[in-house]
Design a protein around this motif. Structure first.
Motif, mmCIF file in Angstrom:
data_model
loop_
_atom_site.group_PDB
_atom_site.id
_atom_site.type_symbol
_atom_site.label_atom_id
_atom_site.label_comp_id
_atom_site.label_asym_id
_atom_site.label_seq_id
_atom_site.Cartn_x
_atom_site.Cartn_y
_atom_site.Cartn_z
ATOM 1 N N MET A 1 0.855 -1.176 0.000
ATOM 2 C CA MET A 1 0.000 0.000 0.000
ATOM 3 C C MET A 1 0.897 1.234 0.000
ATOM 4 O O MET A 1 1.868 1.307 0.735
ATOM 5 C CB MET A 1 -0.895 0.000 1.236
ATOM 6 N N PHE A 2 0.536 2.210 -0.813
ATOM 7 C CA PHE A 2 1.269 3.456 -0.933
ATOM 8 C C PHE A 2 0.338 4.597 -0.563
ATOM 9 O O PHE A 2 -0.775 4.678 -1.063
ATOM 10 C CB PHE A 2 1.778 3.645 -2.369
ATOM 11 N N LYS A 3 0.795 5.472 0.319
ATOM 12 C CA LYS A 3 0.016 6.648 0.701
ATOM 13 C C LYS A 3 0.657 7.853 0.025
ATOM 14 O O LYS A 3 1.849 8.106 0.186
ATOM 15 C CB LYS A 3 -0.007 6.819 2.208
ATOM 16 N N LEU A 4 -0.153 8.586 -0.731
ATOM 17 C CA LEU A 4 0.324 9.745 -1.473
ATOM 18 C C LEU A 4 -0.425 10.991 -1.005
ATOM 19 O O LEU A 4 -1.560 10.903 -0.545
ATOM 20 C CB LEU A 4 0.092 9.556 -2.971
ATOM 21 N N ARG A 5 0.230 12.145 -1.164
ATOM 22 C CA ARG A 5 -0.396 13.424 -0.807
ATOM 23 C C ARG A 5 -0.342 14.359 -2.011
ATOM 24 O O ARG A 5 0.700 14.509 -2.638
ATOM 25 C CB ARG A 5 0.336 14.042 0.374
ATOM 26 N N LEU A 6 -1.465 14.982 -2.299
ATOM 27 C CA LEU A 6 -1.553 15.976 -3.369
ATOM 28 C C LEU A 6 -0.657 17.160 -3.019
ATOM 29 O O LEU A 6 -0.767 17.731 -1.939
ATOM 30 C CB LEU A 6 -3.006 16.438 -3.524
ATOM 31 N N ASP A 27 -4.741 6.525 -0.981
ATOM 32 C CA ASP A 27 -4.065 5.241 -0.864
ATOM 33 C C ASP A 27 -4.094 4.549 -2.216
ATOM 34 O O ASP A 27 -5.134 4.536 -2.891
ATOM 35 C CB ASP A 27 -4.756 4.351 0.173
ATOM 36 N N VAL A 28 -2.956 3.995 -2.595
ATOM 37 C CA VAL A 28 -2.824 3.324 -3.882
ATOM 38 C C VAL A 28 -2.237 1.939 -3.637
ATOM 39 O O VAL A 28 -1.272 1.797 -2.888
ATOM 40 C CB VAL A 28 -1.900 4.143 -4.827
ATOM 41 N N GLU A 29 -2.812 0.935 -4.264
ATOM 42 C CA GLU A 29 -2.362 -0.443 -4.069
ATOM 43 C C GLU A 29 -1.133 -0.790 -4.907
ATOM 44 O O GLU A 29 -0.234 -1.466 -4.446
ATOM 45 C CB GLU A 29 -3.491 -1.417 -4.438
ATOM 46 N N LYS A 30 -1.108 -0.335 -6.159
ATOM 47 C CA LYS A 30 -0.065 -0.772 -7.094
ATOM 48 C C LYS A 30 1.090 0.220 -7.166
ATOM 49 O O LYS A 30 0.893 1.424 -7.271
ATOM 50 C CB LYS A 30 -0.654 -0.946 -8.493
ATOM 51 N N LYS A 31 2.303 -0.315 -7.152
ATOM 52 C CA LYS A 31 3.514 0.494 -7.242
ATOM 53 C C LYS A 31 3.548 1.285 -8.542
ATOM 54 O O LYS A 31 3.944 2.447 -8.555
ATOM 55 C CB LYS A 31 4.750 -0.399 -7.132
ATOM 56 N N GLU A 32 3.113 0.661 -9.640
ATOM 57 C CA GLU A 32 3.145 1.334 -10.941
ATOM 58 C C GLU A 32 2.277 2.592 -10.932
ATOM 59 O O GLU A 32 2.633 3.609 -11.515
ATOM 60 C CB GLU A 32 2.684 0.393 -12.061
ATOM 61 N N GLY A 40 4.139 12.286 -12.258
ATOM 62 C CA GLY A 40 3.320 13.322 -12.871
ATOM 63 C C GLY A 40 3.447 14.670 -12.177
ATOM 64 O O GLY A 40 3.022 15.691 -12.712
ATOM 65 N N GLY A 41 4.013 14.672 -10.973
ATOM 66 C CA GLY A 41 4.261 15.922 -10.280
ATOM 67 C C GLY A 41 3.139 16.424 -9.396
ATOM 68 O O GLY A 41 3.284 17.447 -8.741
ATOM 69 N N TYR A 42 2.022 15.712 -9.354
ATOM 70 C CA TYR A 42 0.902 16.168 -8.542
ATOM 71 C C TYR A 42 0.903 15.569 -7.141
ATOM 72 O O TYR A 42 0.233 16.073 -6.243
ATOM 73 C CB TYR A 42 -0.437 15.844 -9.222
ATOM 74 N N PHE A 43 1.646 14.496 -6.926
ATOM 75 C CA PHE A 43 1.644 13.798 -5.646
ATOM 76 C C PHE A 43 3.059 13.559 -5.145
ATOM 77 O O PHE A 43 4.000 13.474 -5.928
ATOM 78 C CB PHE A 43 0.949 12.434 -5.781
ATOM 79 N N ALA A 44 3.165 13.421 -3.825
ATOM 80 C CA ALA A 44 4.408 13.011 -3.187
ATOM 81 C C ALA A 44 4.098 11.783 -2.340
ATOM 82 O O ALA A 44 3.023 11.683 -1.747
ATOM 83 C CB ALA A 44 4.959 14.118 -2.307
ATOM 84 N N LEU A 45 5.026 10.869 -2.288
ATOM 85 C CA LEU A 45 4.881 9.674 -1.479
ATOM 86 C C LEU A 45 5.083 10.045 -0.021
ATOM 87 O O LEU A 45 6.066 10.688 0.333
ATOM 88 C CB LEU A 45 5.924 8.634 -1.904
ATOM 89 N N ILE A 46 4.146 9.644 0.847
ATOM 90 C CA ILE A 46 4.320 9.919 2.267
ATOM 91 C C ILE A 46 4.409 8.644 3.092
ATOM 92 O O ILE A 46 4.831 8.697 4.234
ATOM 93 C CB ILE A 46 3.224 10.856 2.826
ATOM 94 N N ASP A 47 4.052 7.503 2.521
ATOM 95 C CA ASP A 47 4.186 6.237 3.240
ATOM 96 C C ASP A 47 4.143 5.091 2.238
ATOM 97 O O ASP A 47 3.405 5.126 1.271
ATOM 98 C CB ASP A 47 3.057 6.073 4.261
ATOM 99 N N THR A 49 6.630 1.886 0.159
ATOM 100 C CA THR A 49 7.922 1.720 -0.482
ATOM 101 C C THR A 49 8.097 2.830 -1.497
ATOM 102 O O THR A 49 7.236 3.046 -2.336
ATOM 103 C CB THR A 49 8.008 0.348 -1.184
ATOM 104 N N ALA A 50 9.188 3.522 -1.427
ATOM 105 C CA ALA A 50 9.395 4.701 -2.263
ATOM 106 C C ALA A 50 9.540 4.337 -3.731
ATOM 107 O O ALA A 50 10.299 3.435 -4.074
ATOM 108 C CB ALA A 50 10.639 5.456 -1.811
#
Length: 116
Positions: A1-6, A27-32, A40-47, A49-50
């Motif tokens: 699971m990947f947590k992203l922030r706008l 929250d996003v399930e897939k790494k891709e 795309g520049g709209y999100f940053a990873l906050i939690d 696997t980077a």
């Protein structure tokens, strides 16, 4: 699971996610998908696997504007009011100086100079 922030814009819809200024985290399930959203520049990873960004070993001064935005989010640094890359870099450097911290990946002193 990947947590992203706008991090850019007031809202974003795509890749099966919807984020707004009021609800900027997704929250996003897939790494891709996480990789694509961050790239795309709209999100940053906050939690999670980077996604491979290659910025971990770069000095702050050599980072792209997007890499600086990600660095700021990952380190809890507010970039509000900073429009250009130079302004974002200055805000990050000031925040680190205020905390008395120095990023491990900046290649030397706080402002990128080698310390003696």
């Amino acid at each position: 699971m990947f947590k992203l922030r706008l991090t850019k814009g007031r809202s974003y819809t795509g890749y099966g996610v919807k984020a707004t200024a009021e609800s900027p985290c997704v929250d996003v399930e897939k790494k891709e998908v996480a990789d694509a959203l961050v790239a795309g520049g709209y999100f940053a990873l906050i939690d999670g696997t980077a996604p491979a960004s290659g910025s971990k070993d770069k000095p702050l001064e050599k980072m792209t504007e997007k890499e600086l935005e990600v660095y700021a989010v990952e380190n809890g640094i507010d970039l509000e009011g900073a429009g250009k890359k130079a302004e974002k870099l200055a805000k990050i450097q000031q925040a680190l100086a205020d905390k008395g911290d120095e990023p491990a990946d900046n290649g030397g002193g706080l402002f990128g100079e080698d310390e003696e």
